[in-house]
Design an enzyme around this catalytic site. Structure first.
Site, PDB file in Angstrom:
ATOM      1  N   LEU A  42       8.391  -7.979  19.437  1.00  0.00           N
ATOM      2  CA  LEU A  42       7.992  -6.572  19.338  1.00  0.00           C
ATOM      3  C   LEU A  42       7.181  -6.135  20.549  1.00  0.00           C
ATOM      4  O   LEU A  42       7.380  -5.032  21.072  1.00  0.00           O
ATOM      5  CB  LEU A  42       7.221  -6.327  18.043  1.00  0.00           C
ATOM      6  CG  LEU A  42       8.022  -6.474  16.749  1.00  0.00           C
ATOM      7  CD1 LEU A  42       7.116  -6.260  15.541  1.00  0.00           C
ATOM      8  CD2 LEU A  42       9.203  -5.528  16.717  1.00  0.00           C
TER       9      LEU A  42
ATOM     10  N   LYS B  54       8.362  -3.202  23.025  1.00  0.00           N
ATOM     11  CA  LYS B  54       7.495  -2.047  23.286  1.00  0.00           C
ATOM     12  C   LYS B  54       7.246  -1.888  24.777  1.00  0.00           C
ATOM     13  O   LYS B  54       7.247  -0.767  25.302  1.00  0.00           O
ATOM     14  CB  LYS B  54       6.162  -2.192  22.545  1.00  0.00           C
ATOM     15  CG  LYS B  54       6.287  -1.981  21.058  1.00  0.00           C
ATOM     16  CD  LYS B  54       4.948  -2.200  20.377  1.00  0.00           C
ATOM     17  CE  LYS B  54       5.060  -2.040  18.871  1.00  0.00           C
ATOM     18  NZ  LYS B  54       3.772  -2.237  18.195  1.00  0.00           N
TER      19      LYS B  54
ATOM     20  N   ALA C 107       1.290  -5.039  23.025  1.00  0.00           N
ATOM     21  CA  ALA C 107       0.921  -6.124  22.112  1.00  0.00           C
ATOM     22  C   ALA C 107       1.403  -5.751  20.720  1.00  0.00           C
ATOM     23  O   ALA C 107       1.759  -4.602  20.463  1.00  0.00           O
ATOM     24  CB  ALA C 107      -0.590  -6.324  22.101  1.00  0.00           C
ATOM     25  N   ASP C 108       1.409  -6.715  19.843  1.00  0.00           N
ATOM     26  CA  ASP C 108       1.732  -6.424  18.460  1.00  0.00           C
ATOM     27  C   ASP C 108       0.978  -7.399  17.575  1.00  0.00           C
ATOM     28  O   ASP C 108       0.693  -8.524  17.977  1.00  0.00           O
ATOM     29  CB  ASP C 108       3.234  -6.520  18.186  1.00  0.00           C
ATOM     30  CG  ASP C 108       3.607  -5.678  16.988  1.00  0.00           C
ATOM     31  OD1 ASP C 108       3.804  -4.471  17.165  1.00  0.00           O
ATOM     32  OD2 ASP C 108       3.642  -6.219  15.869  1.00  0.00           O
ATOM     33  N   THR C 109       0.652  -6.942  16.406  1.00  0.00           N
ATOM     34  CA  THR C 109      -0.037  -7.768  15.421  1.00  0.00           C
ATOM     35  C   THR C 109       0.865  -7.926  14.214  1.00  0.00           C
ATOM     36  O   THR C 109       1.414  -6.935  13.726  1.00  0.00           O
ATOM     37  CB  THR C 109      -1.358  -7.098  14.979  1.00  0.00           C
ATOM     38  OG1 THR C 109      -2.171  -6.891  16.132  1.00  0.00           O
ATOM     39  CG2 THR C 109      -2.093  -7.962  13.979  1.00  0.00           C
TER      40      THR C 109
END
Length: 102
Positions: free
Chosen positions: A59, A63, A85-87
Site C-alpha cells: 500500500l 500510494k 507510509a501505511d499502517t
C-alpha cells in the site's frame, strides 16, 4: 527540475505526503516541515491471503506511485520528495478492518 531553479537562494524541493492521515501531517509539522498532501484514490484493499506486513509495504508503494503521478502533472510539486507510509492493524496474520468510529 532545472539547475537554475535548484540554485535559487532559499530554494528547497517540495515535500509531498501521499496520505490523508492527519496524524502523519501533524508529525511532519512538529519537526518543522510543511508538506503538500496528495491524496491518491482509495487503494487499501487486501489481496487474498496477503500478510499484514506485505499489505502495508504494498500500500505504501502504491500510494507513492500514485502521488508521484499526480505530482508530475503539477509544476508546483513536480520533482518533489514523496513520503508514503501505511499502517495495518493485525492480530497474528489476521488483518483487522479500519475503525469506523472512535
Amino acid at each position: 527540475m532545472t539547475e537554475a531553479a535548484s540554485a535559487a537562494p532559499g530554494w528547497r524541493p517540495r515535500l509531498i505526503l501521499a496520505s490523508a492521515s492527519p496524524r502523519r501531517m501533524a508529525l511532519l509539522q512538529q519537526i518543522g516541515l510543511e508538506p503538500d498532501a496528495l491524496l491518491p484514490a482509495d487503494i487499501e484493499t487486501p489481496r487474498p491471503r496477503e500478510a499484514p506486513r506485505a499489505l502495508a509495504q504494498r500500500l505504501a508503494e502504491e500510494k507513492a506511485a500514485a502521488a508521484h503521478a499526480l505530482a508530475e502533472r503539477d509544476p508546483a510539486t513536480k520533482g518533489g520528495f514523496i513520503v508514503a507510509a501505511d499502517t495495518v492493524v493485525a492480530l497474528g496474520r489476521r488483518i483487522l478492518p479500519k475503525c469506523e468510529t472512535a
